[in-house]
Design an enzyme around this catalytic site. Structure first.
Site, PDB file in Angstrom:
ATOM      1  N   SER A 135       0.854  -1.194   0.000  1.00 59.81           N
ATOM      2  CA  SER A 135       0.000   0.000   0.000  1.00 59.81           C
ATOM      3  C   SER A 135       0.887   1.239   0.000  1.00 59.81           C
ATOM      4  CB  SER A 135      -0.887  -0.015   1.250  1.00 59.81           C
ATOM      5  OG  SER A 135      -1.534   1.217   1.416  1.00 59.81           O
ATOM      6  N   LYS A 161      -1.293  -1.144  -4.285  1.00 63.51           N
ATOM      7  CA  LYS A 161      -2.436  -0.281  -3.914  1.00 63.51           C
ATOM      8  C   LYS A 161      -1.925   1.130  -3.771  1.00 63.51           C
ATOM      9  CE  LYS A 161      -4.732   0.383   0.584  1.00 63.51           C
ATOM     10  NZ  LYS A 161      -5.370  -0.353   1.711  1.00 63.51           N
ATOM     11  N   LYS A 163      -2.991   5.186  -2.722  1.00 62.13           N
ATOM     12  CA  LYS A 163      -3.968   6.021  -2.030  1.00 62.13           C
ATOM     13  C   LYS A 163      -4.406   7.132  -2.975  1.00 62.13           C
ATOM     14  CE  LYS A 163      -3.870   4.159   2.125  1.00 62.13           C
ATOM     15  NZ  LYS A 163      -5.072   3.735   2.876  1.00 62.13           N
ATOM     16  N   ASP A 188      -7.293   3.257  -2.894  1.00 62.79           N
ATOM     17  CA  ASP A 188      -7.967   3.391  -1.596  1.00 62.79           C
ATOM     18  C   ASP A 188      -8.171   4.877  -1.327  1.00 62.79           C
ATOM     19  OD1 ASP A 188      -8.901   3.273   0.999  1.00 62.79           O
ATOM     20  OD2 ASP A 188      -7.126   2.270   1.837  1.00 62.79           O
ATOM     21  N   GLU A 213     -11.217   0.924  -2.860  1.00 63.02           N
ATOM     22  CA  GLU A 213     -11.449   0.728  -1.432  1.00 63.02           C
ATOM     23  C   GLU A 213     -12.014   1.992  -0.801  1.00 63.02           C
ATOM     24  OE1 GLU A 213      -7.953  -0.846   0.477  1.00 63.02           O
ATOM     25  OE2 GLU A 213      -8.686  -0.372   2.487  1.00 63.02           O
ATOM     26  N   ASP A 238     -13.703  -0.832   3.832  1.00 65.52           N
ATOM     27  CA  ASP A 238     -12.749  -0.908   4.936  1.00 65.52           C
ATOM     28  C   ASP A 238     -13.432  -0.254   6.152  1.00 65.52           C
ATOM     29  OD1 ASP A 238     -10.705  -0.367   6.761  1.00 65.52           O
ATOM     30  OD2 ASP A 238      -9.267   0.396   5.328  1.00 65.52           O
ATOM     31  N   LYS A 262      -9.844  -5.989   8.803  1.00 67.39           N
ATOM     32  CA  LYS A 262      -8.750  -5.656   9.717  1.00 67.39           C
ATOM     33  C   LYS A 262      -9.216  -6.087  11.096  1.00 67.39           C
ATOM     34  CE  LYS A 262      -7.206  -1.522   7.210  1.00 67.39           C
ATOM     35  NZ  LYS A 262      -7.231  -0.047   7.175  1.00 67.39           N
ATOM     36  N   GLY A 290      -4.106  -3.631   6.537  1.00 71.97           N
ATOM     37  CA  GLY A 290      -3.020  -3.329   7.471  1.00 71.97           C
ATOM     38  C   GLY A 290      -3.175  -1.943   8.058  1.00 71.97           C
TER      39      GLY A 290
HETATM   40  O1  OSB Z   1      -6.906   2.456   4.785  1.00 72.49           O
HETATM   41  O2  OSB Z   1      -5.940   0.606   4.602  1.00 72.49           O
HETATM   42  C1  OSB Z   1      -5.959   1.738   5.056  1.00 72.49           C
HETATM   43  C2  OSB Z   1      -2.714   2.463   6.937  1.00 72.49           C
HETATM   44  C3  OSB Z   1      -3.190   3.180   8.019  1.00 72.49           C
HETATM   45  C4  OSB Z   1      -4.541   3.451   8.085  1.00 72.49           C
HETATM   46  C5  OSB Z   1      -5.412   3.002   7.091  1.00 72.49           C
HETATM   47  C6  OSB Z   1      -4.931   2.261   6.026  1.00 72.49           C
HETATM   48  C7  OSB Z   1      -3.555   2.015   5.938  1.00 72.49           C
HETATM   49  C8  OSB Z   1      -2.928   1.316   4.820  1.00 72.49           C
HETATM   50  C9  OSB Z   1      -1.588   0.682   5.070  1.00 72.49           C
HETATM   51  O3  OSB Z   1      -3.389   1.283   3.698  1.00 72.49           O
HETATM   52  C10 OSB Z   1      -1.597  -0.773   4.933  1.00 72.49           C
HETATM   53  C11 OSB Z   1      -0.355  -1.406   5.503  1.00 72.49           C
HETATM   54  O4  OSB Z   1      -0.258  -1.577   6.751  1.00 72.49           O
HETATM   55  O5  OSB Z   1       0.530  -1.729   4.720  1.00 72.49           O
HETATM   56 MG    MG Z   2      -8.225   1.303   3.604  1.00 70.68          MG
END
Ligand code: OSB
Ligand code: MG
Length: 367
Positions: A135, A161, A163, A188, A213, A238, A262, A290
Site C-alpha cells: 500500500s 495499492k 492512495k 484506496d 477501497e 474498509d 482488519k 493493514g
Molecule cells: O486504509 O488501509 C488503510 C494504513 C493506516 C490506516 C489506514 C490504512 C492504511 C494502509 C496501510 O493502507 C496498509 C499497511 O499496513 O501496509
Molecule cells: Mg483502507
C-alpha cells in the site's frame, strides 16, 4: 486458563518513511502493546488505534483508558476457557473495537502458545503462505510515485495499492496505468469522496482496477450501494465495516463486492473469522488490511490471512518497509512468488525483541 498478570506499554517508533493518505500524514507510529500472562506463558497484542481520531474515533489514549478501566479488570484473575469465551466477556462494552481486539488477540496468542500450536492452525487456517501486497501513500508528485511502484514491483510485490484523494486521482491512475498496463492495481480513498463525484468513479472504471477501497464516508453503506450499481469496478469496504452486523447489512444491500478485514477494526480474531465465514457463504472475497503494524500485529494478520476466505492479496508487506528496527527479531520477508510464509512456532510464532521493546516504551503499567 487464568490470567495472572497484564501489562500495557505505550511505544513510539519512527516509520521508515512518512505515510500519507486522504486522512493526513503520519511520521511516527504511537502504539499500545499488551502482554497477557498466565504462569510462564506470555501472549502479545497490538492496538491499531492511532495518535489522533482520523481513521477511527479511537486513539491510543481512548484505547488505554478502555483497556485499563474496563477490559483488564474484567479479565484478570478469571478462569477463561477459550478465546471465544474471552470475546463474550467483553460483550458489554459498546464500540472500542481496537481496544478489545488488542486484548483479544493477545489472548489468542497466549492460548495457542499454551496448546503448543501456531495461531493459524488454531483458527482453522489451511495455507502455509499468504499473498502479499503493498500500500503506497500519496506522494509529492506522480514521477516519485511511479519510481516507488517500480521499486516495489522489482522487489516482487504482486499487487500494488495506491492512495487517492480529490485532486490526486484520475491523472495519477492514468499515468500509473500508462506505465504499468498489466499490473494488479487498486486504489484506496479512505472515504474522501461523495456521490457528487460519480463522474470521477465512472472514469476510474476505464483503468481495470482490482477494486476501489472505501470511496465514500466511513459511516456509509447506502450510498456505496448506489455507487456500486453505477460502476463496474468492485467496491471494497474498509472503514464502514466495524462489526459482523455491518458486514451482513453491506452484503444484503450490495454496498460492496469485497471486504477488507482488519482484526483491529472489527474487535479481533473472533469477529474477523465470523465475517470471513459469512463472506465465503455469500461468495464474497476478502483480504486482510493493514494499519502499519509492528512485527507483533503483523504476525497476527499473517495468521488470520491463512483462513480459506482470504483469497485476495493482503496489505501485509515485509517489516523493513515500515520499520528499520521493528519490535520482533523474526522478520517477514517476501518469497520469490510474492507470498509470505506463516510462522510455524506456537502462537503468533515470532520472537519479540525485548530490548528493542524496552527502548521504544514511553510508559508501562503492570496490573
Ligand atoms: O486504509 O488501509 C488503510 C494504513 C493506516 C490506516 C489506514 C490504512 C492504511 C494502509 C496501510 O493502507 C496498509 C499497511 O499496513 O501496509
Ligand atoms: Mg483502507
Amino acid at each position: 486458563m487464568r490470567l495472572t498478570e497484564a501489562e500495557l506499554r505505550l511505544c513510539k517508533i519512527p516509520l521508515v518513511r512518512p505515510f500519507q493518505t486522504s486522512l493526513g500524514r503520519q511520521v511516527n507510529k504511537e502504539v499500545i502493546i499488551i502482554l497477557l500472562k498466565s504462569g510462564s506463558w506470555v501472549g502479545y497484542g497490538e492496538c491499531v488505534a492511532g495518535s489522533d481520531p482520523r481513521y477511527s474515533y479511537e486513539t491510543v489514549k481512548t484505547a488505554w483508558h478502555v483497556l485499563e478501566d474496563f477490559i483488564i479488570p474484567r479479565i484478570l484473575d478469571k478462569e477463561i476457557e477459550n478465546p471465544d469465551r474471552f470475546f463474550s466477556l467483553l460483550g458489554h462494552i459498546r464500540g472500542h473495537q481496537m481496544a478489545k481486539a488488542c486484548a483479544e488477540m493477545s489472548f489468542w496468542d497466549l492460548f495457542a502458545k499454551s496448546r503448543g500450536v501456531p495461531l493459524s492452525k488454531l483458527i482453522g487456517g489451511k495455507s502455509k503462505t499468504i499473498k502479499s501486497g503493498v500500500s503506497i501513500g500519496i506522494q509529492e508528485d506522480i514521477s516519485t510515485l511511479l519510481d516507488i511502484i517500480e521499486k516495489h514491483l522489482k522487489e516482487g510485490y504482486p499487487r500494488i495499492k495506491i492512495k487517492i484523494k480529490p485532486g490526486w486521482d484520475l491523472e495519477v491512475v492514468g499515468r500509473v496505468r500508462a506505465k504499468f498496463p498489466h499490473i494488479s492495481l487498486m486504489v484506496d480513498a479512505n472515504g474522501a469522496y461523495s456521490l457528487d463525484d460519480l463522474l470521477t468513479f465512472k472514469k476510474l472504471d476505464r483503468y481495470n482496477l482490482l477494486m476501489i477501497e472505501q470511496p465514500l464516508s466511513h459511516e456509509d453503506l447506502v450510498d456505496h450501494s448506489l455507487l456500486q450499481e453505477e460502476i463496474r469496478t468492485p467496491i471494497c469496504l474498509d472503514e464502514s465495516i466495524k462489526s459482523h452486523h455491518h458486514a451482513e447489512q453491506a452484503l444484503d444491500i450490495k454496498s460492496c463486492k469485497i471486504i477488507n478485514i482488519k482484526p483491529g477494526r472489527v474487535g479481533g480474531i473472533h469477529v474477523s473469522k465470523k465475517i470471513s465465514e459469512l463472506c465465503r457463504k455469500r461468495g464474497v472475497q476478502v483480504w486482510c488490511g493493514g494499519m502499519l503494524e509492528t512485527g507483533i500485529g503483523r504476525a497476527h494478520n499473517v495468521h488470520l490471512a491463512s483462513l480459506p476466505g482470504f483469497t485476495l492479496h493482503n496489505d501485509i508487506s515485509e517489516n523493513k518497509r515500515y520499520y528499520q528496527n521493528d519490535l520482533t527479531k523474526t522478520q517477514f520477508t517476501l518469497n520469490p512468488d510474492g507470498t509470505i510464509t506463516i510462522p510455524q512456532n506456537p502462537g503468533i510464532g515470532v520472537e519479540v525483541d525485548e530490548s528493542r521493546l524496552g527502548e521504544v516504551t514511553k510508559k508501562k503499567v503492570t496490573y
